[in-house]
Design a protein around this motif. Structure first.
Motif, mmCIF file in Angstrom:
data_model
loop_
_atom_site.group_PDB
_atom_site.id
_atom_site.type_symbol
_atom_site.label_atom_id
_atom_site.label_comp_id
_atom_site.label_asym_id
_atom_site.label_seq_id
_atom_site.Cartn_x
_atom_site.Cartn_y
_atom_site.Cartn_z
ATOM 1 N N LEU A 95 -10.475 -0.951 1.412
ATOM 2 C CA LEU A 95 -11.396 -0.828 0.285
ATOM 3 C C LEU A 95 -11.594 -2.205 -0.331
ATOM 4 C CD1 LEU A 95 -10.147 2.375 -1.586
ATOM 5 C CD2 LEU A 95 -12.183 2.146 -0.186
ATOM 6 N N ASP A 96 -12.814 -2.548 -0.666
ATOM 7 C CA ASP A 96 -13.097 -3.837 -1.283
ATOM 8 C C ASP A 96 -14.046 -3.614 -2.458
ATOM 9 O OD1 ASP A 96 -13.431 -6.435 -1.970
ATOM 10 O OD2 ASP A 96 -14.485 -7.043 -0.151
ATOM 11 N N GLY A 97 -13.473 -3.567 -3.666
ATOM 12 C CA GLY A 97 -14.294 -3.414 -4.858
ATOM 13 C C GLY A 97 -14.787 -2.002 -5.091
ATOM 14 N N LYS A 114 -9.164 -3.234 -4.821
ATOM 15 C CA LYS A 114 -9.129 -3.782 -3.470
ATOM 16 C C LYS A 114 -7.844 -3.314 -2.810
ATOM 17 C CE LYS A 114 -11.977 -7.915 -4.122
ATOM 18 N NZ LYS A 114 -12.071 -9.385 -3.917
ATOM 19 N N LEU A 115 -7.964 -2.664 -1.673
ATOM 20 C CA LEU A 115 -6.796 -2.063 -1.026
ATOM 21 C C LEU A 115 -6.972 -2.124 0.483
ATOM 22 C CD1 LEU A 115 -4.147 -0.453 -1.373
ATOM 23 C CD2 LEU A 115 -5.533 1.631 -1.385
ATOM 24 N N THR A 116 -5.966 -2.654 1.171
ATOM 25 C CA THR A 116 -5.994 -2.728 2.629
ATOM 26 C C THR A 116 -4.800 -1.982 3.195
ATOM 27 O OG1 THR A 116 -7.100 -4.876 2.583
ATOM 28 C CG2 THR A 116 -5.996 -4.245 4.634
ATOM 29 N N ALA A 160 -3.169 2.609 -5.106
ATOM 30 C CA ALA A 160 -4.395 2.371 -5.863
ATOM 31 C C ALA A 160 -4.122 2.414 -7.368
ATOM 32 C CB ALA A 160 -5.454 3.400 -5.481
ATOM 33 N N LEU A 161 -3.380 3.420 -7.829
ATOM 34 C CA LEU A 161 -3.091 3.545 -9.261
ATOM 35 C C LEU A 161 -2.243 2.381 -9.755
ATOM 36 C CD1 LEU A 161 -2.397 7.384 -9.596
ATOM 37 C CD2 LEU A 161 -4.503 6.140 -10.087
ATOM 38 N N GLN A 162 -1.292 1.929 -8.944
ATOM 39 C CA GLN A 162 -0.452 0.805 -9.354
ATOM 40 C C GLN A 162 -1.257 -0.477 -9.478
ATOM 41 O OE1 GLN A 162 2.735 0.799 -6.465
ATOM 42 N NE2 GLN A 162 3.997 2.153 -7.702
ATOM 43 N N ALA A 217 11.977 13.291 13.136
ATOM 44 C CA ALA A 217 11.460 14.650 12.934
ATOM 45 C C ALA A 217 9.946 14.624 12.946
ATOM 46 C CB ALA A 217 11.962 15.214 11.595
ATOM 47 N N GLU A 218 9.350 15.627 13.544
ATOM 48 C CA GLU A 218 7.891 15.728 13.593
ATOM 49 C C GLU A 218 7.400 16.474 12.371
ATOM 50 O OE1 GLU A 218 4.309 17.538 16.419
ATOM 51 O OE2 GLU A 218 6.404 17.595 17.068
ATOM 52 N N ASP A 219 6.564 15.814 11.578
ATOM 53 C CA ASP A 219 6.000 16.450 10.394
ATOM 54 C C ASP A 219 5.035 17.548 10.829
ATOM 55 O OD1 ASP A 219 4.748 17.189 8.063
ATOM 56 O OD2 ASP A 219 4.445 15.151 7.338
ATOM 57 N N PRO A 220 5.337 18.840 10.530
ATOM 58 C CA PRO A 220 4.474 19.927 10.997
ATOM 59 C C PRO A 220 3.107 19.936 10.340
ATOM 60 C CG PRO A 220 6.094 20.761 9.442
ATOM 61 C CD PRO A 220 6.455 19.325 9.708
ATOM 62 N N LEU A 221 2.895 19.119 9.297
ATOM 63 C CA LEU A 221 1.628 19.155 8.574
ATOM 64 C C LEU A 221 0.764 17.930 8.854
ATOM 65 C CD1 LEU A 221 3.061 20.441 5.210
ATOM 66 C CD2 LEU A 221 1.812 21.755 6.901
ATOM 67 N N THR A 222 1.204 17.073 9.794
ATOM 68 C CA THR A 222 0.421 15.890 10.117
ATOM 69 C C THR A 222 -0.949 16.286 10.667
ATOM 70 O OG1 THR A 222 2.382 14.559 10.561
ATOM 71 C CG2 THR A 222 0.323 13.813 11.536
ATOM 72 N N LYS A 223 -1.996 15.635 10.157
ATOM 73 C CA LYS A 223 -3.358 15.928 10.580
ATOM 74 C C LYS A 223 -3.982 14.678 11.198
ATOM 75 C CE LYS A 223 -3.883 19.101 6.657
ATOM 76 N NZ LYS A 223 -4.673 19.412 5.454
ATOM 77 N N GLU A 224 -5.188 14.830 11.688
ATOM 78 C CA GLU A 224 -5.910 13.692 12.239
ATOM 79 C C GLU A 224 -6.133 12.642 11.150
ATOM 80 O OE1 GLU A 224 -10.203 12.745 14.402
ATOM 81 O OE2 GLU A 224 -9.595 14.806 13.963
ATOM 82 N N THR A 225 -5.954 11.369 11.524
ATOM 83 C CA THR A 225 -6.100 10.278 10.564
ATOM 84 C C THR A 225 -7.531 10.197 10.028
ATOM 85 O OG1 THR A 225 -4.369 9.004 11.656
ATOM 86 C CG2 THR A 225 -5.882 7.780 10.241
ATOM 87 N N VAL A 226 -7.642 9.983 8.717
ATOM 88 C CA VAL A 226 -8.944 9.855 8.057
ATOM 89 C C VAL A 226 -9.130 8.402 7.641
ATOM 90 C CG1 VAL A 226 -10.331 10.563 6.083
ATOM 91 C CG2 VAL A 226 -8.860 12.223 7.226
ATOM 92 N N MET A 227 -10.316 7.850 7.896
ATOM 93 C CA MET A 227 -10.619 6.480 7.477
ATOM 94 C C MET A 227 -11.027 6.479 6.003
ATOM 95 S SD MET A 227 -10.004 4.557 10.040
ATOM 96 C CE MET A 227 -10.708 3.036 9.406
ATOM 97 N N ILE A 228 -10.393 5.597 5.229
ATOM 98 C CA ILE A 228 -10.695 5.501 3.806
ATOM 99 C C ILE A 228 -12.137 4.997 3.626
ATOM 100 C CG2 ILE A 228 -9.965 3.110 3.437
ATOM 101 C CD1 ILE A 228 -8.465 4.171 0.937
ATOM 102 N N ALA A 229 -12.802 5.484 2.580
ATOM 103 C CA ALA A 229 -14.221 5.147 2.421
ATOM 104 C C ALA A 229 -14.644 5.177 0.965
ATOM 105 C CB ALA A 229 -15.081 6.131 3.215
#
Length: 314
Positions: free
Chosen positions: A71-73, A110-112, A127-129, A235-247
């Motif tokens: 994220l930039d701005g 701004k967050l990378t 982001a909040l910090q 351990a495998e997180d049973p709730l892991t989902k497909e990665t989402v791109m930040i936007a």
């Protein structure tokens, strides 16, 4: 209904009953005359606690969605509403709390995020910090509220069955694994804030759920610790989902054009626009060419964000 959802519902129902029913040795007198008014009140309380427990568990599941990108701005309110969209949970800004901290919802971030995705809760924390170290997010009234740390003491429910599964592959029983996890949390995370040390925090295991009453700041530390425990255990997180791109709004506008541009001209005609955008088509078609560019859609998205923030303001 998926098996994981059925398991979660059964656990939440058991938790709500455990919170309501009297402890052993203090059972109600079975020969006492029935009190219809009291029975109705108790039933409503049971239903309310079941709803609250399910909401808390749903939040924890949604906030573990993996996210990456840059994220930039991007404005704070834009990021919050984007997270609400992708996690499908309602996130609200506590305007009086932000005013106390002299924070504007329009403040830019701004967050990378590196190559390795981060869970949604970690993205929100970072982001909040960046905006203000005293900003936190807590579940309240069936939504997630961005507020100040001073207003953030809440109860959260964590699904730790995968951690307990990994622990019981050794010599520990499931009860022992649960007790060891609680002992680890009380001893390593804000140790002086727990009831055992004179603080207000409490933690317990009920079946495969970790139930914690603490400040939002400590809840973030607990999430971080549970992630580290999972990594150590493999351990495998049973709730892991497909990665989402930040936007941000600009990226969402470009994505909207890519997904809906049926004639391939790089614009959205009226009939190509999503139904929610069509009523505002003419207003944002600034050059009156009967099509929306990515820049015009960007302005439309930002206007919708401002409208939603105003509607959510207390």
């Amino acid at each position: 209904m998926p098996a994981q959802v059925r398991v979660a519902c059964n656990l939440v129902l058991g938790l709500s009953l455990a919170l309501i029913l009297p402890p052993l040795g203090h059972a109600a007198d079975p020969f006492a005359p029935a009190n219809p008014t009291q029975q109705v009140a108790e039933e409503r309380a049971r239903q309310q606690q079941a709803r609250e427990a399910m909401t808390l568990l749903t939040f924890e599941q949604a906030l573990r969605m993996p996210i990456k990108g840059e994220l930039d701005g991007v404005e704070l309110r834009d990021l919050i509403l984007w997270l609400a969209d992708v996690t499908e949970i309602q996130i609200q800004i506590d305007s009086p709390a932000l005013q106390e901290l002299k924070v504007e919802p329009s403040q830019e971030i701004k967050l990378t995020i590196g190559d390795k995705p981060l869970p949604a809760w970690k993205v929100l924390v970072l982001a909040l910090q960046k905006v203000n170290p005293k900003l936190v997010a807590v579940p309240r009234n069936e939504m997630l509220v961005v507020t100040s740390e001073a207003r953030s003491h809440v109860t959260n429910v964590y699904d730790v069955r995968d951690i307990l599964d990994a622990s019981t592959k050794g010599k520990l029983s499931r009860d022992e694994a649960g007790a060891a996890l609680v002992k680890h949390i009380l001893g390593t995370i804000a140790a002086d804030s727990w009831k055992e040390k004179g603080g207000n925090g409490q933690a317990t295991i009920y079946r495969d759920l970790l139930v914690v009453e603490q400040s939002a700041r400590v809840h973030w530390l607990i999430r971080e610790d549970l992630l580290a425990v999972r990594n150590r255990q493999g351990a495998e997180d049973p709730l892991t989902k497909e990665t989402v791109m930040i936007a941000g709004p600009s990226e969402r506008a470009q994505d909207l054009v890519r997904r809906n541009d049926r004639n391939g001209d790089g614009f959205l005609q009226y009939e190509e626009c999503p139904a929610a955008a069509q009523p505002d088509f003419e207003k944002f078609d600034q050059d009156q060419d009967r099509k929306l560019s990515a820049a015009e859609i960007d302005r439309l998205i930002r206007a919708k964000i401002r409208q939603r923030v105003q509607e959510q303001a207390p």
